[in-house]
Design an enzyme around this catalytic site. Structure first.
Site, short mmCIF file in Angstrom:
data_model
loop_
_atom_site.label_atom_id
_atom_site.label_comp_id
_atom_site.label_asym_id
_atom_site.label_seq_id
_atom_site.Cartn_x
_atom_site.Cartn_y
_atom_site.Cartn_z
N ARG A 154 0.82 -1.21 0.00
CA ARG A 154 0.00 0.00 0.00
C ARG A 154 0.85 1.27 0.00
NH1 ARG A 154 -4.27 -0.04 4.68
NH2 ARG A 154 -2.26 -0.23 5.71
N ASP A 179 1.65 -24.62 4.37
CA ASP A 179 2.03 -24.94 5.74
C ASP A 179 3.54 -25.08 5.64
OD1 ASP A 179 2.95 -26.42 8.00
OD2 ASP A 179 0.86 -26.81 8.45
N HIS A 180 4.29 -24.12 6.15
CA HIS A 180 5.72 -24.12 5.83
C HIS A 180 6.44 -25.35 6.38
CE1 HIS A 180 6.41 -22.29 9.81
NE2 HIS A 180 7.67 -22.64 9.68
N LYS A 206 9.78 -28.08 4.80
CA LYS A 206 11.07 -28.37 5.46
C LYS A 206 11.63 -29.68 4.93
CE LYS A 206 9.93 -26.05 9.81
NZ LYS A 206 10.95 -25.18 10.34
N HIS A 238 0.78 -27.16 11.71
CA HIS A 238 2.07 -27.85 11.69
C HIS A 238 2.03 -29.23 12.39
CE1 HIS A 238 3.14 -23.99 10.29
NE2 HIS A 238 3.46 -23.43 11.43
C1 BG6 Z 1 4.57 -20.19 12.59
C2 BG6 Z 1 3.93 -19.69 13.85
O1 BG6 Z 1 3.63 -20.77 11.74
O2 BG6 Z 1 5.57 -21.16 12.93
C3 BG6 Z 1 4.96 -19.11 14.80
O3 BG6 Z 1 2.97 -18.69 13.51
C4 BG6 Z 1 6.06 -20.11 15.05
O4 BG6 Z 1 4.36 -18.73 16.02
C5 BG6 Z 1 6.61 -20.67 13.74
O5 BG6 Z 1 7.09 -19.46 15.77
C6 BG6 Z 1 7.57 -21.81 13.99
O6 BG6 Z 1 8.18 -22.16 12.79
P1 BG6 Z 1 9.66 -22.75 12.74
O7 BG6 Z 1 9.89 -23.01 11.29
O8 BG6 Z 1 10.55 -21.71 13.32
O9 BG6 Z 1 9.61 -24.01 13.57
#
Ligand code: BG6
Length: 496
Positions: free
Chosen positions: A57, A184-185, A189, A247
């Protein structure tokens, strides 16, 4: 190739793409996305003709945006930052000012994107989720979303089943499910994908991976960090929604799913969905027995003093938000009947560690002298972070005349075994979206099923007059967490 038959192992030359980063000046873009893209560039994975367009923005000039991006890459890549490539990478970067809710602002973006047949078009929505609907609507109205476009959605995907449905309905009205890449990161991994390799690349474990062989499973994702600068967001969210709904449940799915027929997106996602749907519901009556929630008070984490949660900026003075959760989950299937899965996550715990501990059944009868209980069962520990290793505890004879058994670990240090640089989660996920590979992204029905299991727990907690139990920052959570698992005759891995 149809995305359906693309697998985890697809290795094709990277196609040219246009990537539009909504939230382009935000924390995720600066901390993770731009550094991940710069690494991909360094690895030769950004095809000629690709463009990365930051959108936000504020009225930045392109030069100012580039300077901000470069500083972020320098800071977050540290020693991996390669100065010589920057100018070439920067030539792919642009910036457009768009207020997500103002229809007229999208014309500038449309003009820049133009018509580029054969170029993958990806919109990464790293904004507050309440802007997802407006962005999708305006992108469609401006005629920018082509049938091949992809939309990447960053979490949180709603705060319960209803709000998630609303988001997914709105996005679904603009684009087909096969165009939606829900992140979902944890699935990005390397270590989590290694779980797939461990389970489905080795015949060894398959016959053991079931009730009768496995006694119980623990999944722990512990953080030393507190809520940092996200107090306001976190206070509305809590650990159950922030970590468990996504996660931890994704880790559980990968551990517990039936072997898929291939690593194609829907083959894997179908199996994960079955696990989520087979989770035994935890309603009001069970929640107080099968779950524990905690909130940290001041303490010492590592060597540092840590303030209590209620003193964190942005947190309500009487907040009942949980920063720790432990849950006994059960999966009602033939494979897993009677095998408890203990899930645990929290902030301000003593260690930063994510690990899965699988405890096998005790031998049925001991032929050796000494108490039976002195023969601990085999145990497989899969450490996901901060380091990556797998250990299998077996019993061996300790040297000497007596036949005395002692536990020893067969240890595999994956960091040592493979010297290659592991991919960061977002590198992998951006690469997969550019390639059109959906395997590591959540399908809508998975998100719905996860919320359907989480919501009754949340509702039970809301109805409970007692708030979360207090725990000292730097401890492993409230004592009730140890009691939860001790009731079944077990102990958390770190307490044994
Ligand atoms: C995120 C959460 O999805 O994952 C955070 O919102 C958390 O609160 C993080 O700290 C943890 O991810 P990682 O990759 O550091 O284990």
């Amino acid at each position: 190739m149809n995305a359906d038959v693309r697998s985890l192992s697809s290795h094709r030359p990277p196609p040219a793409f246009d990537l539009v980063l909504f939230g382009g000046t935000g924390d995720l873009a600066m901390r993770k996305l731009l550094p991940a893209l710069y690494r991909r560039f360094g690895d030769g994975l950004i095809a000629a003709g690709s463009r990365i367009i930051g959108v936000a923005r504020s009225a930045h000039s392109r030069e100012a945006y580039l300077a901000q991006a470069q500083a972020a890459c320098r800071q977050h890549l540290g020693a991996d930052y390669r100065a010589p490539g920057w100018e070439t990478f920067a030539a792919t970067l642009g910036y457009v000012r768009v207020d997500a809710t103002v229809a007229g602002d999208y014309a500038a973006l449309a003009a820049i994107l133009g018509d580029r047949p054969g170029v993958a078009r990806i919109f990464f929505l790293s904004t507050a989720p309440d802007l997802f609907a407006a962005i999708c609507r305006e992108l469609a109205a401006a005629g920018i979303v082509t049938p091949e476009s992809r939309i990447m959605l960053e979490k949180p995907l709603g705060e319960d089943a209803t709000s998630a449905r609303r988001i997914n309905d709105t996005v679904g009205a603009m684009v087909g499910e096969r165009q939606v890449y829900r992140i979902d990161h944890y699935l990005g991994k390397e270590t989590v994908q290694n779980l797939l390799a461990l389970r489905f690349g080795n015949a060894l474990f398959e016959p053991l991976w079931r009730r009768g062989q496995i006694r119980h499973v623990q999944i722990t994702v512990a953080e030393q960090l507190g809520v940092e600068s996200r107090g306001e967001f976190y206070d509305r969210t809590g650990a159950l929604r922030d970590m468990v709904q996504n996660h931890l449940l994704q880790l559980l799915c990968i551990l517990a799913m039936e072997p898929p027929a291939s690593s194609a997106a829907d083959a894997v996602r179908d199996e994960k969905l079955k696990v989520l749907r087979a989770l035994r519901p935890i309603g009001e009556a069970e929640a107080l027995i099968k779950t524990v929630r905690g909130q940290y008070r001041g303490g010492i984490v590592g060597a540092d003093k840590a303030a209590g949660y209620l003193d964190e900026p942005g947190v309500g003075a009487a907040s009942r938000t949980e920063t720790f959760v432990a849950i006994k989950a059960e999966i009602d299937t033939w494979r897993w009947a009677g095998v408890p899965f203990y899930l645990r996550t929290g902030k301000r715990l003593p260690e930063h560690v994510a690990e899965i501990v699988i405890t096998f059944e005790q031998v049925p009868h001991s032929i050796f002298e000494g108490p039976f209980s002195s023969q601990p069962p085999n145990r497989l520990v899969i450490r996901l972070q901060p380091d990556e290793f797998i250990t299998l505890r077996i019993l061996a004879k300790s040297p000497g005349e007596a036949m005395r058994l002692k536990p020893v670990d067969l240890a595999l240090d994956l960091g040592e075994s493979f010297k290659g640089r592991p991919l960061e989660a977002y590198e992998r996920l951006l690469g997969d979206a550019i390639q059109g590979n959906l395997t590591l992204f959540m399908r809508r029905d998975e998100v719905d099923a996860a919320w359907n299991w989480i919501d009754p727990i949340r509702a039970a907690w809301d109805a409970d007059e007692d708030g979360p139990r207090s725990y000292t920052a730097g401890s492993w959570g409230p004592a009730a967490s140890s009691a939860l698992i001790a009731r079944d005759g077990f102990a958390w891995h770190d307490e044994q």
